[in-house]
Design a protein around this motif. Sequence first.
Motif, short mmCIF file in Angstrom:
data_model
loop_
_atom_site.label_atom_id
_atom_site.label_comp_id
_atom_site.label_asym_id
_atom_site.label_seq_id
_atom_site.Cartn_x
_atom_site.Cartn_y
_atom_site.Cartn_z
N VAL A 131 0.73 -1.24 -0.14
CA VAL A 131 0.23 -0.02 -0.15
C VAL A 131 0.86 1.27 0.07
CG1 VAL A 131 -1.77 1.18 1.35
CG2 VAL A 131 -1.91 -1.04 1.09
N GLY A 132 0.57 2.03 -1.06
CA GLY A 132 1.48 3.26 -1.10
C GLY A 132 2.71 3.11 -1.89
N SER A 133 3.50 2.12 -1.48
CA SER A 133 4.64 1.79 -2.30
C SER A 133 5.10 0.33 -1.69
CB SER A 133 5.81 2.69 -2.35
OG SER A 133 6.15 2.86 -0.46
N PRO A 134 6.10 -0.27 -2.55
CA PRO A 134 6.48 -1.68 -2.04
C PRO A 134 7.42 -1.63 -0.80
CG PRO A 134 7.30 -1.04 -4.28
CD PRO A 134 6.84 0.19 -3.76
N PRO A 135 6.92 -2.62 0.16
CA PRO A 135 7.49 -2.71 1.36
C PRO A 135 9.17 -2.81 1.46
CG PRO A 135 6.72 -4.86 0.89
CD PRO A 135 6.17 -3.81 -0.36
N GLY A 136 10.00 -2.99 0.52
CA GLY A 136 11.28 -3.16 0.10
C GLY A 136 11.78 -1.89 -0.37
N GLU A 137 11.41 -1.75 -1.51
CA GLU A 137 11.97 -0.51 -2.49
C GLU A 137 11.32 0.73 -2.21
OE1 GLU A 137 12.18 -4.29 -4.98
OE2 GLU A 137 10.79 -3.32 -3.64
N GLY A 138 10.41 0.47 -1.45
CA GLY A 138 9.47 1.81 -1.25
C GLY A 138 9.93 2.44 0.40
N VAL A 139 10.96 1.69 1.13
CA VAL A 139 11.63 2.25 2.30
C VAL A 139 12.87 2.36 2.13
CG1 VAL A 139 11.77 1.65 4.76
CG2 VAL A 139 9.77 0.73 3.43
N THR A 140 13.42 3.71 2.23
CA THR A 140 14.71 3.90 1.78
C THR A 140 15.54 4.08 3.19
OG1 THR A 140 14.38 6.33 2.07
CG2 THR A 140 14.28 5.39 -0.14
N VAL A 141 16.63 3.49 3.28
CA VAL A 141 17.88 3.94 4.14
C VAL A 141 18.60 5.14 3.83
CG1 VAL A 141 19.88 2.70 5.18
CG2 VAL A 141 17.96 1.31 4.50
N LYS A 142 18.86 5.77 5.08
CA LYS A 142 19.42 7.16 4.82
C LYS A 142 20.79 7.26 5.95
CE LYS A 142 15.54 9.66 3.20
NZ LYS A 142 14.57 10.68 2.93
N GLY A 213 33.75 20.84 19.32
CA GLY A 213 34.40 19.68 18.59
C GLY A 213 33.45 18.49 18.16
N ARG A 214 32.10 18.98 18.29
CA ARG A 214 31.08 17.91 18.10
C ARG A 214 30.48 18.11 16.95
NH1 ARG A 214 26.88 16.46 23.05
NH2 ARG A 214 28.80 15.13 23.55
N ALA A 215 30.19 16.86 16.40
CA ALA A 215 28.98 16.71 15.27
C ALA A 215 28.11 15.62 15.55
CB ALA A 215 29.77 16.06 13.89
N TRP A 216 27.17 15.52 14.89
CA TRP A 216 25.80 14.45 15.10
C TRP A 216 25.90 13.64 13.95
CZ3 TRP A 216 23.30 13.58 19.75
CH2 TRP A 216 23.63 14.56 20.55
N LEU A 217 25.86 12.23 14.21
CA LEU A 217 25.60 11.08 12.99
C LEU A 217 24.25 10.69 13.52
CD1 LEU A 217 26.53 9.06 11.01
CD2 LEU A 217 27.29 7.61 13.01
N LEU A 218 23.50 10.57 12.18
CA LEU A 218 22.24 9.80 12.29
C LEU A 218 22.07 8.76 10.91
CD1 LEU A 218 19.12 11.96 10.89
CD2 LEU A 218 21.57 12.76 10.52
N PHE A 219 21.29 7.91 11.36
CA PHE A 219 20.96 6.76 10.06
C PHE A 219 19.65 6.23 10.52
CE2 PHE A 219 23.78 5.07 13.75
CZ PHE A 219 22.99 3.91 13.95
N GLY A 220 19.07 5.89 9.53
CA GLY A 220 17.49 5.40 9.63
C GLY A 220 16.77 5.05 8.41
N THR A 221 15.39 4.77 8.44
CA THR A 221 14.58 4.60 7.14
C THR A 221 13.52 5.61 7.15
OG1 THR A 221 13.08 3.16 8.62
CG2 THR A 221 15.03 2.14 7.72
N ASP A 222 13.00 5.75 5.81
CA ASP A 222 12.29 6.67 5.42
C ASP A 222 11.04 6.11 4.61
OD1 ASP A 222 10.59 9.22 5.24
OD2 ASP A 222 12.44 10.33 4.53
N SER A 223 9.79 5.94 5.02
CA SER A 223 9.16 5.09 4.35
C SER A 223 7.90 5.50 3.79
CB SER A 223 8.47 4.06 5.62
OG SER A 223 7.62 3.14 5.19
N GLY A 224 7.75 5.17 2.59
CA GLY A 224 6.46 5.48 1.69
C GLY A 224 5.57 4.23 1.79
N PHE A 225 5.79 3.17 2.26
CA PHE A 225 5.26 1.89 2.61
C PHE A 225 4.29 1.95 3.70
CE2 PHE A 225 5.11 -2.20 4.74
CZ PHE A 225 3.91 -2.69 3.64
N GLU A 226 2.88 1.87 3.33
CA GLU A 226 2.04 2.17 4.43
C GLU A 226 1.70 1.01 5.35
OE1 GLU A 226 -1.50 4.53 3.14
OE2 GLU A 226 -0.21 5.41 1.44
#
Length: 243
Positions: A131-142, A213-226
């Motif tokens: 729904v909305g987009s595929p559960p695999g290809e529709g969820v990006t890793v960032k 001397g500080r920076a921030w690192l982040l990583f996660g998923t951004d989903s179009g799959f409902e």
Amino acid sequence: MKTHITLLTGVFVGVGVFIGGCDTSGPTDATSGPTDDLTFTFDFDSGSHGFVAGFADYPPAREEDFDLTSGHGALPAPLALRSGLFISGLNASADLFMFFKGPIDGLQPGRYEATVSLEIATDVSAGCVGVGSPPGEGVTVKGGATEVEPLPALEGSWLRMNIDVGIQANSGKQAVVLGDVANSRRCEESPRWEMKSYEGRSISAPVSVSSDGRAWLLFGTDSGFEGRTGVYFTRVTVSFEPT
């Protein structure tokens, strides 16, 4: 951009998780600390290294509908000898962003180009219809890096990120798309957990480090799959190059 997949067999098993779970060690307690070329690697088999979870692009008044979960624990069988950071949510907003963040300390003040690479465990097959987009290809890793702490901030009735992480399959100034969560299995095959790694990509905006001397690192998923998405993050590497 290339992705690398290691085939593994098994089925999902539950793990004890908690929202925003972390241990007491700081993120710079990594498997390998900064090298001469300012590269930091965090292997989450040994713990969470102080990284904490966050969620955005949803209305907090409906948080129970999203079933947001995170923590550190053993990977599903047959990977029980390995551990990682787990995050999961039901994308009832059609645009759920789920992430981990942690500070990187010990940098010299100045401007840097940041490059992020990742490794995850995923059981999401490729070529499925959702729904909305595929559960695999529709969820990006960032992956991303920034000089300010990444935080969800209330905008009207919605929580939005205070930095530019992009929207779904699009990169933002502070986060870049590394790939998607689909593994090598086709939808007509039985699901199977696999390791998937993503080659490093550079963030478009430079990171301006101040005197702390500080920076921030982040990583996660951004989903179009409902629907529900759940992945394990097992390793992340970030490199800083002065500009």
